[in-house]
Design a protein around this motif. Structure first.
Motif, PDB file in Angstrom:
ATOM      1  N   VAL A 175      60.589  61.722  53.452  1.00 55.20           N
ATOM      2  CA  VAL A 175      60.820  61.493  52.566  1.00 55.20           C
ATOM      3  C   VAL A 175      61.737  60.833  51.778  1.00 55.20           C
ATOM      4  N   ILE A 176      61.664  59.635  50.803  1.00 58.30           N
ATOM      5  CA  ILE A 176      62.209  58.504  50.528  1.00 58.30           C
ATOM      6  C   ILE A 176      61.940  58.204  49.068  1.00 58.30           C
ATOM      7  N   ASP A 177      62.623  57.938  48.554  1.00 56.59           N
ATOM      8  CA  ASP A 177      63.055  57.049  47.087  1.00 56.59           C
ATOM      9  C   ASP A 177      62.453  55.752  47.019  1.00 56.59           C
ATOM     10  N   GLY A 178      62.392  55.194  45.390  1.00 56.67           N
ATOM     11  CA  GLY A 178      61.633  53.855  45.410  1.00 56.67           C
ATOM     12  C   GLY A 178      62.012  53.089  46.152  1.00 56.67           C
ATOM     13  N   VAL A 196      61.477  52.213  49.663  1.00 51.71           N
ATOM     14  CA  VAL A 196      60.049  51.480  49.830  1.00 51.71           C
ATOM     15  C   VAL A 196      60.337  50.647  49.332  1.00 51.71           C
ATOM     16  N   GLY A 197      61.139  49.536  48.223  1.00 52.20           N
ATOM     17  CA  GLY A 197      60.840  48.543  48.199  1.00 52.20           C
ATOM     18  C   GLY A 197      62.056  48.024  49.588  1.00 52.20           C
ATOM     19  N   ARG A 198      62.387  48.676  50.090  1.00 61.95           N
ATOM     20  CA  ARG A 198      63.380  47.546  51.459  1.00 61.95           C
ATOM     21  C   ARG A 198      62.732  48.153  52.462  1.00 61.95           C
ATOM     22  N   ARG A 199      61.961  48.716  52.283  1.00 62.61           N
ATOM     23  CA  ARG A 199      61.149  48.725  54.411  1.00 62.61           C
ATOM     24  C   ARG A 199      59.283  48.198  53.712  1.00 62.61           C
ATOM     25  N   GLN A 222      55.624  44.413  50.209  1.00 60.56           N
ATOM     26  CA  GLN A 222      54.855  44.904  49.517  1.00 60.56           C
ATOM     27  C   GLN A 222      54.043  45.228  48.217  1.00 60.56           C
ATOM     28  N   PHE A 223      55.485  46.144  48.013  1.00 61.92           N
ATOM     29  CA  PHE A 223      55.130  46.741  46.874  1.00 61.92           C
ATOM     30  C   PHE A 223      56.299  45.916  45.073  1.00 61.92           C
ATOM     31  N   LEU A 224      55.561  46.066  44.168  1.00 59.33           N
ATOM     32  CA  LEU A 224      56.991  45.561  43.523  1.00 59.33           C
ATOM     33  C   LEU A 224      57.386  46.198  41.895  1.00 59.33           C
ATOM     34  N   ALA A 284      54.550  38.890  53.164  1.00 61.12           N
ATOM     35  CA  ALA A 284      55.103  40.809  52.502  1.00 61.12           C
ATOM     36  C   ALA A 284      53.789  41.673  53.546  1.00 61.12           C
ATOM     37  N   TYR A 285      53.348  41.655  54.392  1.00 66.62           N
ATOM     38  CA  TYR A 285      52.167  42.241  55.120  1.00 66.62           C
ATOM     39  C   TYR A 285      52.372  42.391  56.265  1.00 66.62           C
TER      40      TYR A 285
END
Length: 388
Positions: A125-128, A131-134, A137-139, A242-243
Motif C-alpha cells: 500500500v503506497i501513496d502517490g 508511486v511517482g518515485r517508483r 511514467q505516471f505524471l 520512463a518505462y
C-alpha cells in the motif's frame, strides 16, 4: 444424422476455451462450437493484453477463480512453451480522499487491499508520492493518492491463452468445430442443438457465448444481459525512458465515478506505443450490429479526457485502435449457474468487463462441477437467482 457427446460447449472465447480444455482434461467426450474461428476479433477476447490482478476489488468470491487461473496459465506455459502471463505487477490507484467508483464498487483501492489480506496475496500500500518515485511514467500526481501495488499481477495475452487451451483440448480428444452457428437449443432430458453444421445431442451443454448469450437463450437472460461497445487505443510514445522492464499494468481512478478512470499496459517489447482504454455503459449495442470501426475522434476524446498530462512520453498519435464487447449484468457480477428452466444447460456469461483474468479458473470450476470433481469452488455468488 445426429452427432452425440457427453458435453457440448457453445462459444470458444475466454470462458469456452477454458471450459473445453478442462473438460477434455477429465477425459469426457466433448464438442466445442464457435461461429467464427477463435481467437478472433468479433467478441471480447482480443486486443493483445488483459490486466490480471489476484486481489479483486469486485469481491473476495472472485479470488479463488483468479488464483486458479494463474496456476493454470503457468501449467499451460510449461506444456506449450507459450508465454501467457507477464507478472510485471499491477497498480490500482485512486484519489486520496473523496468518492471513487470502479465496476460499481466504491473505495476500490481499499476493497483490493482487504481481499489481498484475506487471501494472503503479496501486496504493498503506497501513496502517490511513492508511486511517482517508483514509477516515473505516471505524471501529474498530487502525492496524496492511495495505491495498491500487487507484484504478482500484470497482464495475460488473451489470444495466446485461447489458442493454447484450444490446442491442448484438441490434443486431449475434444472435437472443435468452427464456423458453426447454433440455431436453437432444446432440453428434453437430453440437450439438442440445431446448428448450421447439423444436429448435436449431448447430456449437458455449457453456454459460453458471451455477447450472443441473450439472443441464443432468451428469457431470463434477455432482460439480464446488456452489451456495450468498448474501445481500445494504442498511443505512440515519443520517449521510452520512463518505462523500465518492470513497468506495471495499471488502473487509475482520477475522479468520483465509474467513467473517471482509465487503464493501461506498459509498452510490449520492441513496441513504441502504449495501450490505453476506459469503459462506457450508457450506449448499448448487440454483437451483430456493433460498429467495429473506431473513429479518430474517439481516440482524440480519450486522450483529452484521460491520458493528456498523465503518462510520460504519450502522444496523441494513435498507431491502432479496436472495438470489443462487454456483456454485463445489473450488478456487474458474473453468471456461472445452471439455466433456471433447462436443467441440462449450464450458463457462463456476463464477464462484465473483468472476466478474462478469471477465465482459466472458471473453466476449472465449471468442469469440476459438471463432472462431480472433489475440488469444487463455491459458485453460489454467481447464481441467476440473485436477480429474482
Amino acid at each position: 444424422m445426429t452427432d452425440k457427446a457427453d458435453f457440448v460447449v457453445v462459444g470458444l472465447g475466454a470462458m469456452g476455451s477454458a471450459t473445453l480444455y478442462q473438460l477434455a482434461k477429465r477425459g469426457v467426450d466433448v464438442i466445442g462450437l464457435d461461429r467464427f474461428a477463435p481467437p478472433h476479433r468479433m467478441g471480447s477476447s482480443h486486443g493483445e493484453t488483459r490486466i490480471t490482478r489476484q486481489a479483486v476489488g469486485e469481491g473476495g468470491n472472485y479470488a479463488p477463480l483468479v488464483l486458479n487461473s494463474h496456476r493454470i496459465w503457468r501449467e499451460l506455459e510449461a506444456e506449450t512453451g507459450e508465454k501467457l502471463l507477464n507478472a510485471c505487477g499491477v497498480l490500482v490507484m485512486g484519489p486520496g480522499s473523496g468518492q471513487t467508483s470502479h465496476h460499481g464498487k466504491p473505495d476500490f483501492v481499499i476493497r483490493s487491499i482487504e481481499v489481498a489480506k484475506e487471501f494472503g496475496i503479496a501486496h504493498e500500500v503506497i501513496d502517490g508520492a511513492e508511486v511517482g518515485r517508483r514509477f516515473p511514467q505516471f505524471l501529474g500526481l498530487s502525492g496524496t493518492e492511495k495505491a495498491y501495488f500487487e507484484p504478482g499481477g500484470g497482464y495475460v495475452f488473451p489470444e495466446r491463452c485461447v489458442s493454447a487451451q484450444l490446442s491442448r483440448a484438441a490434443q486431449l480428444g475434444a472435437q472443435i468445430r468452427t464456423g458453426v452457428e447454433v440455431l436453437s437449443i432444446t432440453d428434453d432430458g437430453m440437450v439438442r442443438l440445431e446448428t448450421s453444421g447439423g444436429a448435436i445431442e449431448a447430456k449437458q451443454a455449457v453456454i459460453t457465448a458471451g455477447s450472443w448469450t441473450a439472443p441464443l437463450l432468451g428469457a431470463p437472460f434477455d432482460s439480464l444481459l446488456t452489451v456495450s461497445r468498448q474501445v481500445l487505443h494504442w498511443y505512440e510514445l515519443d520517449d521510452l525512458a520512463a518505462y523500465g522492464p518492470q513497468s506495471p499494468a495499471f488502473i487509475w481512478m482520477h475522479g468520483a465515478t465509474d467513467v473517471d478512470y482509465f487503464y493501461g499496459f506498459p509498452p510490449l517489447p520492441g513496441e513504441r506505443s502504449i495501450k490505453i482504454a476506459t469503459e462506457q455503459y450508457e450506449t448499448r449495442t448487440t454483437a451483430d450490429t456493433v460498429n467495429r470501426e473506431v473513429e479518430r475522434s474517439e481516440s482524440e476524446e480519450m486522450y483529452r479526457k484521460h491520458l493528456k498530462g498523465r503518462l510520460a512520453g504519450a502522444t496523441a498519435r494513435v498507431s491502432q485502435a479496436a472495438a470489443c464487447l462487454y456483456t454485463t449484468t445489473p450488478d456487474r457480477g458474473f453468471i456461472i449457474d445452471r439455466h433456471p428452466h433447462l436443467d441440462h444447460l449450464f450458463v457462463v456469461s456476463a464477464c462484465s468487463g473483468h472476466g478474462f483474468k478469471h477465465s482459466a479458473g472458471i473453466g476449472y470450476a465449471v468442469a469440476e462441477r459438471l463432472t462431480g470433481g472433489r475440488n469444487q469452488i463455491d459458485l453460489s455468488g454467481f447464481s441467476v437467482a440473485r436477480f429474482e
